[in-house]
Design an enzyme around this catalytic site. Structure first.
Site, PDB file in Angstrom:
ATOM      1  N   GLY A   1      28.469  48.291  25.562  1.00  0.00           N
ATOM      2  CA  GLY A   1      29.495  47.555  26.505  1.00  0.00           C
ATOM      3  C   GLY A   1      28.677  47.590  28.276  1.00  0.00           C
TER       4      GLY A   1
ATOM      5  CB  CYS B   1      34.757  47.334  22.641  1.00  0.00           C
ATOM      6  SG  CYS B   1      35.059  46.201  23.418  1.00  0.00           S
TER       7      CYS B   1
ATOM      8  CE1 TYR C   1      20.533  44.631  19.566  1.00  0.00           C
ATOM      9  CE2 TYR C   1      22.675  43.495  19.308  1.00  0.00           C
ATOM     10  CZ  TYR C   1      21.821  43.545  20.543  1.00  0.00           C
ATOM     11  OH  TYR C   1      21.699  43.379  21.193  1.00  0.00           O
TER      12      TYR C   1
ATOM     13  CG  ASN D   1      34.510  48.330  18.358  1.00  0.00           C
ATOM     14  OD1 ASN D   1      33.793  49.274  17.810  1.00  0.00           O
ATOM     15  ND2 ASN D   1      34.854  46.997  18.764  1.00  0.00           N
ATOM     16  N   GLY D   2      36.477  45.829  17.743  1.00  0.00           N
ATOM     17  CA  GLY D   2      37.203  44.460  16.505  1.00  0.00           C
ATOM     18  C   GLY D   2      37.639  43.448  17.601  1.00  0.00           C
TER      19      GLY D   2
END
Ligand code: SF4
Length: 491
Positions: free
Chosen positions: A28, A2, A259, A100-101
């Site tokens: 996201g 995210c 990436y 985020n995670g």
């Protein structure tokens, strides 16, 4: 995976948070949300891209100089509107939080909250659990510590989160009447960068975000990274306080560099673009050593994350870089016509080969990583269809053998091609004349070679099976894989 952001400003923050969502859209695309506060909380969130969720009318309701935003790419929880972040609770004060995670002990924490603390969880999102833990801890501490500095109370609450919660979490939160709070898990797995600008009154505005990609356009100067185990608090008056609450190894995700992150981002004080250039350079040196008789005529990236590494790979080998595969960037979340669904899944729908660049040539395809292998094989077949004489494949990342439980949506081990096949077998599966993966040490070198960074060793659990939080065993992995499959089935 995210994207999160939080801003404390001398002026209204809504428009700037919208820009944050736009600049973090690659992290996201399933949903987006913004919450701001002045004398009360204001929230707007919905499914889809930022442009589908926000408009002039609903943005005008987001008043206030402090706010947080979230781009959602679900790795845990469901896919409904109710799971869209930020989440909020009214006790104590009024707290909104986004993260985020991925929490690896989500099930145990959810049980504790519902059974022991008699809380009701309305979603399957780990953010809701994190919010309740944070809120409960603050609430417990307030009466007995009312004379203490509020930052000390915050530090105690976050310390107890660090003690209880395993996994990866970078967090932005705001507390009514108090200000903006951010913290990052003890290993710093997911990114969180910080920036500042001087506002019209000679005082400072602050920004915290997953990447610094929007700093320049918003006038913020990068000020490095939020450290692992660190909490930063900007109070209502704009004073900033920070403290590193635990000191463990700094193990940020290496896949951000391979990436996920935008190439113009600097994460953990390391430039993503430069690290990708070094990945290509290191891999080309290895290619020349291992395949001295297989020099390609051209190097074509699998667009577009591999572009940067392919550029330096070609330069290092002294061969031509070619954009021989064109990616249609307008293929996104459009509605699907009857009969179009199957075609949309195909690589042919997304990539168009340029015959002039391919025919009768020894072509080397460079990709950032190989996950299931099906896309790579389709690309190789396309090149053969367009007359490539030989097809080689080079991968900027070592074989992805294990799933990620720290916030990147990867397939289960059974679906990962390198989790089940040797490099020789993968070469055969892809139907290529030669395949070369990056060595782990060369990848680490590419990320950590330069810069004033604090990284001890990046997390590479998906590559070497070493889960940095020591929070995995076979039973836990099975549990998390089952949970992920169930989440997908709910989609
Ligand atoms: Fe990143 Fe892989 Fe670690 Fe997940 S397991 S955080 S993708 S390096």
């Amino acid at each position: 995976m995210c994207g999160i952001a939080g801003i404390y400003s001398h002026k209204s923050v809504a428009a700037e948070l919208y820009d944050c969502i736009i600049h973090l859209q690659h992290r996201g695309q399933d949903a987006a949300g913004i919450m701001t506060y002045d004398d009360r909380m204001h929230k707007e969130k919905g499914m889809g891209l930022a442009k589908d969720v926000f408009n002039k009318k609903n943005m005008s309701l987001l008043t206030g100089n402090i706010g947080i935003s979230h781009n959602r790419y679900p790795t845990h929880g469901g896919f409904s509107h109710g799971e869209v972040q930020p989440f909020w609770t009214s006790v104590p004060y009024g707290i909104a939080l986004a993260h985020n995670g991925n929490l690896t002990n989500y099930r145990e924490l959810a049980e504790e909250i519902t059974k022991q603390d008699s809380r009701y969880l309305n979603t399957n999102s780990d953010t809701e659990v994190l919010l309740h833990l944070f809120a409960d801890q603050l609430h417990e501490n307030i009466p007995s510590k009312s004379n203490e500095n509020f930052f000390d109370i915050l530090c105690e609450a976050v310390t107890s989160i660090f003690e209880k919660v395993t996994g990866a979490y970078s967090v932005t939160a705001m507390i009514i009447g108090k200000g903006l709070v951010v913290f990052r898990d003890p290993y710093g797995i997911r990114p969180l960068v910080r920036g500042e600008r001087t506002n019209g009154n000679g005082r400072k505005d602050f920004i915290f975000a997953s990447e610094n990609t929007m700093f320049y356009s918003l006038g913020f100067e990068p000020k490095g990274t939020v450290l692992p185990g660190e909490i930063i608090y900007v109070n209502n008056e704009g004073q900033i306080f920070s403290r590193r609450l635990v000191h463990k190894n700094f193990n940020p995700c290496i896949f951000e560099y391979v990436y996920f992150a935008r190439p113009d981002a600097t994460l953990n004080d390391v430039s993503v673009y430069r690290s990708r250039l070094r990945m290509g350079q290191n891999l080309a040196k290895e290619w020349a050593k291992i395949h001295p008789n297989k020099k390609p005529d051209i190097v074509i990236p699998a667009p577009s994350t591999a572009n940067t590494a392919a550029l330096s790979f070609a330069h290092e080998l002294g061969v031509r870089y070619s954009e021989g595969l064109y990616k249609n960037t307008f293929i996104g979340r459009t509605f699907i016509m009857p009969g179009q669904a199957e075609r949309k899944k195909s690589v042919k729908y997304k990539l168009v080969p340029q015959e002039l660049e391919i025919k009768n040539k020894k072509v080397l395809i460079m990709d950032d990583s190989i996950v299931r292998g099906n896309t790579s094989r389709e690309i190789v077949r396309m090149l053969r269809d367009f007359g490539a004489k030989e097809v080689y494949f080079a991968v900027a990342c070592p074989p992805v053998k294990s799933p990620c439980f720290y916030g990147v949506d990867m397939p289960t081990k059974a679906e990962l091609i390198a989790g089940n096949k040797s490099t020789k077998e993968i070469e055969k599966f892809l139907e290529v004349d030669a395949l070369l993966y990056q060595e782990i040490n060369d990848l680490v070198e590419a990320v950590t070679r330069k810069g004033e960074h604090h990284i001890d060793r990046p997390c590479m659990a998906c590559l070497d099976g070493n889960y940095v939080g020591n929070d995995m065993n076979n039973k836990k992995m099975n549990e998390l894989e089952t949970m992920r499959k169930n989440d997908r089935n709910r989609k």
